[in-house]
Write a protein that holds these residues in place. Structure first.
Motif, PDB file in Angstrom:
ATOM      1  N   VAL A  69      -5.364   4.472  -0.019  1.00  0.00           N
ATOM      2  CA  VAL A  69      -4.874   3.306   0.255  1.00  0.00           C
ATOM      3  C   VAL A  69      -3.786   2.982  -0.465  1.00  0.00           C
ATOM      4  O   VAL A  69      -2.759   2.153   0.302  1.00  0.00           O
ATOM      5  N   ALA A  70      -3.740   3.252  -1.521  1.00  0.00           N
ATOM      6  CA  ALA A  70      -2.307   2.800  -2.507  1.00  0.00           C
ATOM      7  C   ALA A  70      -1.288   3.681  -1.716  1.00  0.00           C
ATOM      8  O   ALA A  70      -0.182   2.970  -1.814  1.00  0.00           O
ATOM      9  N   ARG A  71      -1.377   4.653  -1.381  1.00  0.00           N
ATOM     10  CA  ARG A  71      -0.134   5.356  -0.650  1.00  0.00           C
ATOM     11  C   ARG A  71       0.267   4.773   0.434  1.00  0.00           C
ATOM     12  O   ARG A  71       1.403   4.709   1.025  1.00  0.00           O
ATOM     13  N   TRP A  72      -0.776   4.345   1.406  1.00  0.00           N
ATOM     14  CA  TRP A  72      -0.527   3.662   2.727  1.00  0.00           C
ATOM     15  C   TRP A  72       0.233   2.188   2.374  1.00  0.00           C
ATOM     16  O   TRP A  72       1.039   2.044   3.210  1.00  0.00           O
ATOM     17  N   LEU A  73      -0.013   1.607   1.361  1.00  0.00           N
ATOM     18  CA  LEU A  73       0.505   0.191   1.085  1.00  0.00           C
ATOM     19  C   LEU A  73       1.656   0.197   0.414  1.00  0.00           C
ATOM     20  O   LEU A  73       2.456  -0.308   0.524  1.00  0.00           O
ATOM     21  N   PRO A  76       7.273   4.079   1.696  1.00  0.00           N
ATOM     22  CA  PRO A  76       8.070   3.958   3.017  1.00  0.00           C
ATOM     23  C   PRO A  76       7.896   4.411   4.242  1.00  0.00           C
ATOM     24  O   PRO A  76       7.924   3.937   5.135  1.00  0.00           O
ATOM     25  N   MET A  77       7.363   5.650   4.131  1.00  0.00           N
ATOM     26  CA  MET A  77       7.128   6.581   5.360  1.00  0.00           C
ATOM     27  C   MET A  77       5.633   5.871   6.160  1.00  0.00           C
ATOM     28  O   MET A  77       5.780   6.119   7.342  1.00  0.00           O
ATOM     29  N   PHE A  78       4.807   4.994   5.536  1.00  0.00           N
ATOM     30  CA  PHE A  78       3.526   4.673   6.263  1.00  0.00           C
ATOM     31  C   PHE A  78       3.736   3.066   6.056  1.00  0.00           C
ATOM     32  O   PHE A  78       2.646   2.463   6.242  1.00  0.00           O
ATOM     33  N   THR A  79       4.926   2.543   5.816  1.00  0.00           N
ATOM     34  CA  THR A  79       4.672   0.729   5.741  1.00  0.00           C
ATOM     35  C   THR A  79       5.950   0.537   6.799  1.00  0.00           C
ATOM     36  O   THR A  79       6.979   1.373   6.848  1.00  0.00           O
ATOM     37  N   ASP A  80       6.139  -0.571   7.197  1.00  0.00           N
ATOM     38  CA  ASP A  80       7.147  -1.244   8.058  1.00  0.00           C
ATOM     39  C   ASP A  80       8.236  -1.721   7.117  1.00  0.00           C
ATOM     40  O   ASP A  80       8.363  -1.729   6.077  1.00  0.00           O
ATOM     41  N   ALA A  81       9.083  -2.313   7.897  1.00  0.00           N
ATOM     42  CA  ALA A  81      10.580  -3.012   6.887  1.00  0.00           C
ATOM     43  C   ALA A  81      10.000  -4.106   6.196  1.00  0.00           C
ATOM     44  O   ALA A  81      10.827  -4.511   5.272  1.00  0.00           O
ATOM     45  N   ARG A  82       8.969  -4.688   6.157  1.00  0.00           N
ATOM     46  CA  ARG A  82       8.574  -5.955   5.583  1.00  0.00           C
ATOM     47  C   ARG A  82       7.500  -5.254   4.564  1.00  0.00           C
ATOM     48  O   ARG A  82       7.052  -6.006   3.759  1.00  0.00           O
ATOM     49  N   GLY A  83       7.582  -4.166   4.406  1.00  0.00           N
ATOM     50  CA  GLY A  83       6.142  -3.463   3.309  1.00  0.00           C
ATOM     51  C   GLY A  83       4.877  -3.544   3.794  1.00  0.00           C
ATOM     52  O   GLY A  83       4.205  -3.081   3.039  1.00  0.00           O
ATOM     53  N   ALA A  84       4.562  -3.981   4.830  1.00  0.00           N
ATOM     54  CA  ALA A  84       3.288  -4.023   5.561  1.00  0.00           C
ATOM     55  C   ALA A  84       2.697  -2.556   6.048  1.00  0.00           C
ATOM     56  O   ALA A  84       3.590  -1.721   6.452  1.00  0.00           O
ATOM     57  N   PRO A  85       1.420  -2.242   5.899  1.00  0.00           N
ATOM     58  CA  PRO A  85       1.189  -0.774   6.237  1.00  0.00           C
ATOM     59  C   PRO A  85       1.308  -0.634   7.719  1.00  0.00           C
ATOM     60  O   PRO A  85       0.754  -1.427   8.475  1.00  0.00           O
ATOM     61  N   HIS A 211       5.776  -0.244  -6.557  1.00  0.00           N
ATOM     62  CA  HIS A 211       6.996   0.329  -7.758  1.00  0.00           C
ATOM     63  C   HIS A 211       6.021   1.417  -8.300  1.00  0.00           C
ATOM     64  O   HIS A 211       6.746   2.573  -8.504  1.00  0.00           O
ATOM     65  N   ALA A 212       4.893   1.316  -8.737  1.00  0.00           N
ATOM     66  CA  ALA A 212       4.106   2.194  -9.490  1.00  0.00           C
ATOM     67  C   ALA A 212       3.898   3.647  -8.679  1.00  0.00           C
ATOM     68  O   ALA A 212       3.882   4.535  -8.905  1.00  0.00           O
ATOM     69  N   ASN A 213       3.730   3.479  -7.629  1.00  0.00           N
ATOM     70  CA  ASN A 213       3.488   4.398  -6.734  1.00  0.00           C
ATOM     71  C   ASN A 213       4.661   5.591  -6.593  1.00  0.00           C
ATOM     72  O   ASN A 213       4.346   6.736  -6.526  1.00  0.00           O
TER      73      ASN A 213
END
Length: 253
Positions: A69-73, A76-85, A211-213
């Motif tokens: 879940v942390a990776r999904w959130l 950038p490969m798994f999030t949109d321009a707004r940072g949503a999953p 940031h941490a991921n």
């Protein structure tokens, strides 16, 4: 949770913190010293230490789910321009985002289909009309899994207590521990502030996770850990004596 269960878990936390956080340099931690630090009877200390350190044992369901879940959130490969999953197709061509690719980017020990079936059963994800896997809010705040809730209850209470004690004992408090609080409010305003603060908190935690991921990908690894947590409470009760309920207060403990 019953009161005896709560007391037993709290006793475990006290023993665990004393054993790992308050050991003397170059000296083995003894049952007697842990008992002296905590006030827990020495026989109980011996039993709890012999049973292991439960608050440091991460349940498998927590470690694998939280990592994916942390990776999904965050990635950038798994999030949109707004940072949503992003909603993810189950499978995709190499180099394209997919649920299978997400799982395999975290672990090769689990089959993506098995993870998907488990998450659908736990209602952490759902399948949309385009047959894409959609992350649900429950994945970020699981409520139904007792093992997960107890793990985070123990971990967060331990870390909060450790930070608070360190701040009290040090000349210069090393950790941030602050709160903004208003008393004497109407129920409507209290609920409104709760909703607004929840929104701000979730946005902040998502930003920190991102940031941490990304930073951990460049980290060589070690024995240190970091935990940043917050809590929100609304309750019906009189103000503490002597407090000015018309002003906010932020305190360092």
């Amino acid at each position: 949770m019953t009161f005896p269960t709560f007391v037993d878990l709290l006793r475990q936390i006290y023993v665990n913190v004393a054993e790992h956080e308050f050991a003397l340099p170059d000296k083995p931690q003894t049952d007697s010293r842990v008992s002296l630090l905590t006030g827990v009877h020495r026989k109980e200390v011996s039993r709890l230490r012999g049973a292991g350190a439960p608050v440091r044992v991460i349940p498998e369901s927590v470690s694998r789910t939280s990592a994916i879940v942390a990776r999904w959130l965050a990635d950038p490969m798994f999030t949109d321009a707004r940072g949503a999953p992003l909603p993810l197709p189950r499978m995709a061509e190499t180099g394209e985002a997919s649920f299978a690719g997400l799982v395999e980017s975290v672990t090769r020990d689990l089959r993506p289909r098995a993870v998907l079936d488990d998450w659908l059963d736990r209602k952490l994800v759902e399948i949309d009309e385009e047959d894409r896997v959609v992350l649900m809010e429950a994945a970020m705040a699981p409520r139904d899994d007792g093992e997960v809730r107890l793990y985070y209850f123990a971990r967060n209470l331990q870390d909060h207590a450790t930070a608070a004690v360190a701040n009290i004992l040090a000349d210069k408090p090393p950790f941030i521990e602050r709160a903004v609080h208003y008393d004497g409010l109407s129920e409507d305003l209290a609920r409104s502030l709760e909703a607004y603060s929840r929104k701000v908190v979730v946005e902040t935690l998502l930003y920190l996770n991102k940031h941490a991921n990304q930073a951990v990908k460049r980290d060589p690894g070690g024995t240190s850990r970091w935990n940043c947590g917050v809590y929100i409470l609304t309750a019906d009760g009189a103000s503490f004596a002597g407090e000015d309920s018309s002003k906010p207060a932020g305190g360092d403990a």
